[in-house]
Motif scaffolding. Sequence first.
Motif, PDB file in Angstrom:
ATOM      1  N   ARG A 110       0.732  -1.217   0.037  1.00 24.54           N
ATOM      2  CA  ARG A 110       0.123   0.005  -0.113  1.00 24.54           C
ATOM      3  C   ARG A 110       0.810   1.081   0.142  1.00 24.54           C
ATOM      4  NH1 ARG A 110      -2.908   3.487   3.473  1.00 24.54           N
ATOM      5  NH2 ARG A 110      -5.165   3.796   2.732  1.00 24.54           N
ATOM      6  N   ALA A 111       0.739   2.246  -1.038  1.00 21.99           N
ATOM      7  CA  ALA A 111       1.541   3.272  -1.072  1.00 21.99           C
ATOM      8  C   ALA A 111       1.281   4.464   0.082  1.00 21.99           C
ATOM      9  CB  ALA A 111       1.476   3.869  -2.411  1.00 21.99           C
ATOM     10  N   GLU A 112       1.356   3.846   1.215  1.00 22.86           N
ATOM     11  CA  GLU A 112       0.534   4.757   2.273  1.00 22.86           C
ATOM     12  C   GLU A 112       1.994   5.980   2.680  1.00 22.86           C
ATOM     13  OE1 GLU A 112      -0.063   2.384   5.466  1.00 22.86           O
ATOM     14  OE2 GLU A 112       1.302   1.163   4.834  1.00 22.86           O
ATOM     15  N   ALA A 113       1.699   6.939   3.283  1.00 22.15           N
ATOM     16  CA  ALA A 113       2.548   7.958   3.538  1.00 22.15           C
ATOM     17  C   ALA A 113       3.800   7.539   4.254  1.00 22.15           C
ATOM     18  CB  ALA A 113       1.829   9.262   3.877  1.00 22.15           C
ATOM     19  N   ALA A 114       3.412   6.602   5.191  1.00 15.78           N
ATOM     20  CA  ALA A 114       4.803   6.338   6.004  1.00 15.78           C
ATOM     21  C   ALA A 114       5.969   5.413   5.156  1.00 15.78           C
ATOM     22  CB  ALA A 114       4.506   5.384   7.105  1.00 15.78           C
ATOM     23  N   ILE A 115       5.655   4.915   4.014  1.00 17.16           N
ATOM     24  CA  ILE A 115       6.612   4.342   3.220  1.00 17.16           C
ATOM     25  C   ILE A 115       7.023   4.888   1.796  1.00 17.16           C
ATOM     26  CG2 ILE A 115       6.936   1.990   2.029  1.00 17.16           C
ATOM     27  CD1 ILE A 115       4.722   0.916   3.971  1.00 17.16           C
ATOM     28  N   VAL A 116       5.759   5.561   1.282  1.00 18.41           N
ATOM     29  CA  VAL A 116       5.980   6.511   0.247  1.00 18.41           C
ATOM     30  C   VAL A 116       5.353   7.760   0.277  1.00 18.41           C
ATOM     31  CG1 VAL A 116       6.004   6.381  -2.247  1.00 18.41           C
ATOM     32  CG2 VAL A 116       5.577   4.124  -1.212  1.00 18.41           C
ATOM     33  N   GLY A 117       6.050   8.613   0.831  1.00 19.71           N
ATOM     34  CA  GLY A 117       5.481   9.987   0.984  1.00 19.71           C
ATOM     35  C   GLY A 117       5.084  10.469  -0.385  1.00 19.71           C
ATOM     36  N   VAL A 150      -6.700   3.250  -3.744  1.00 16.33           N
ATOM     37  CA  VAL A 150      -6.682   3.591  -5.046  1.00 16.33           C
ATOM     38  C   VAL A 150      -6.411   5.138  -5.132  1.00 16.33           C
ATOM     39  CG1 VAL A 150      -7.951   3.620  -7.102  1.00 16.33           C
ATOM     40  CG2 VAL A 150      -8.089   1.781  -5.709  1.00 16.33           C
ATOM     41  N   GLU A 151      -7.263   5.842  -4.313  1.00 20.07           N
ATOM     42  CA  GLU A 151      -6.779   7.376  -4.412  1.00 20.07           C
ATOM     43  C   GLU A 151      -5.286   7.696  -4.238  1.00 20.07           C
ATOM     44  OE1 GLU A 151      -8.528  10.422  -4.375  1.00 20.07           O
ATOM     45  OE2 GLU A 151     -10.083   9.427  -5.584  1.00 20.07           O
ATOM     46  N   LEU A 152      -4.580   7.081  -3.474  1.00 24.32           N
ATOM     47  CA  LEU A 152      -3.284   7.307  -3.163  1.00 24.32           C
ATOM     48  C   LEU A 152      -2.495   7.526  -4.298  1.00 24.32           C
ATOM     49  CD1 LEU A 152      -2.312   5.009  -0.235  1.00 24.32           C
ATOM     50  CD2 LEU A 152      -2.385   7.526  -0.067  1.00 24.32           C
ATOM     51  N   LEU A 153      -2.647   6.559  -5.277  1.00 23.10           N
ATOM     52  CA  LEU A 153      -1.863   6.759  -6.617  1.00 23.10           C
ATOM     53  C   LEU A 153      -2.603   7.043  -7.802  1.00 23.10           C
ATOM     54  CD1 LEU A 153       0.337   3.308  -6.600  1.00 23.10           C
ATOM     55  CD2 LEU A 153       0.689   5.423  -5.657  1.00 23.10           C
ATOM     56  N   HIS A 154      -3.973   6.982  -7.763  1.00 20.16           N
ATOM     57  CA  HIS A 154      -4.632   7.705  -8.958  1.00 20.16           C
ATOM     58  C   HIS A 154      -5.731   8.519  -8.214  1.00 20.16           C
ATOM     59  CE1 HIS A 154      -3.051   3.974 -10.813  1.00 20.16           C
ATOM     60  NE2 HIS A 154      -3.347   3.243  -9.548  1.00 20.16           N
ATOM     61  N   PRO A 155      -5.208   9.896  -7.732  1.00 19.60           N
ATOM     62  CA  PRO A 155      -6.181  10.760  -7.457  1.00 19.60           C
ATOM     63  C   PRO A 155      -7.503  11.149  -8.225  1.00 19.60           C
ATOM     64  CG  PRO A 155      -4.173  11.574  -7.405  1.00 19.60           C
ATOM     65  CD  PRO A 155      -3.902  10.180  -8.046  1.00 19.60           C
ATOM     66  N   GLY A 156      -8.679  11.229  -7.979  1.00 16.95           N
ATOM     67  CA  GLY A 156      -9.717  11.416  -8.779  1.00 16.95           C
ATOM     68  C   GLY A 156     -10.462  10.252  -9.582  1.00 16.95           C
TER      69      GLY A 156
END
Length: 387
Positions: free
Chosen positions: A293-300, A321-327
């Motif tokens: 998961r591209a969460e902020a703690a790992i991938v800011g 999904v929103e983390l990598l594909h906003p909108g």
Amino acid sequence: MGFWTARQERALDEREVDALWWAWRQACEGAGLCTRVDTVTGPTVTVPRLVDVVLGPPVVLTVQLLPGQLLGDLRRVALRIAPHLGAVALRVTALGQIHARIELLGADPLDGTVGLPLPAAPGRVLLGRDETARDLVQSWADVAHTIVQGVTRSGKSVFTYGLLSQLAADPLVTLCGSDPTGLLWRPFAGIRHAAWQVSGVDDLAAHEALLLALVEDMDARISSMPADRDTVEITPAQPLRVVVLEELAALYRVADAASTTKDPIGKRIRALIGRLLAEGAKAGYRLVLIVQRAEAAIVGAFERAMCSLRISFRTDNRASVELLHPGAPAELADQHTVACPGVALLSAPGEELTRFRAPYLGGYPEYVAAVRAACPPDQSGPVAIAA
Ligand SMILES: Nc1ncnc2c1ncn2[C@@H]1O[C@H](COP(=O)(O)OP(=O)(O)OP(=O)(O)O)[C@@H](O)[C@H]1O
Ligand SMILES: [Mg+2]
């Protein structure tokens, strides 16, 4: 007799077309793909005009978009409209500037596996096949960095195997990176790429040494760049360095656990990866970050911004999904939480959000065989730089 049968069939067809016409109208209205104007006699609703119906099979509708609408607007609501037309999904393609061809699909177009033809064309990578059966081929030199996310068993590693099998034979590419799982680099033992690869988590210092060597190489490339260039020239002597960071969260977790105030190895590893992301693209570095998961703690936000190619295999919720594909449309994001292994969403420069299926090489033995075939072990052996 034939005459009456033909008449009956025609009447049935007309009824079917009428039913589709109504269903289209109401589904568009329900999905908001319409314009609504309030008049004194009540609201007037206009939907994209159905200009042609082919009953097929497959059933194909041709519609004229309303002024101000784009194909993307139609694609965004396709999942809301499909069931009302008796379809599982819609395949929407452009027909000229303002018309769309809509094929009613009885099954998900991404059902079934996509094979991986090898050897790949040099410098080009097949990422997968989209819902319109188009091959998504990417020139690796044209992308900056890549991030791949997905829950466990969603297809991240299989996708990476496909990527590496395609790039292994390319003399203009060195496959580098860090793999805590220990599986990714096993087929490369004894071949030219292996000097830049570290596996497992027993020896954290080896991961740091590799990243340091990569940063030094990047610095050397940048400082020796001719005055009239802003990117390094890719040659066999100075190849593209594709740096795969498999299960990056696992590497960070182990490094953070081993960190002490005096020896903050976790911070150092993060800083080295940050430098490769920020400065590497012009020096011929292409990072591929793989996380659950591209969460902020790992991938800011900074790391995410550096990745122009973003791929999400099945995610655990809409927010991922929103983390990598906003909108991304909410219904598409929701549907993606139950995606089959190998089915992913792709955001790339100049491309709309695309749902696709990654190629499937077969299992791990096929991956090993493909790497071995692409890069026979008798090529100049590695000199371990990260030992
Ligand atoms: N593109 C694909 N086509 C068909 N099947 C696939 C595809 N990708 C993955 N699979 C199936 O899903 C399984 C799990 O895939 P994979 O090992 O790549 O998951 P992963 O995301 O790396 O999981 P983990 O996080 O646990 O490492 C594979 O063994 C394979 O059976
Ligand atoms: Mg995996």
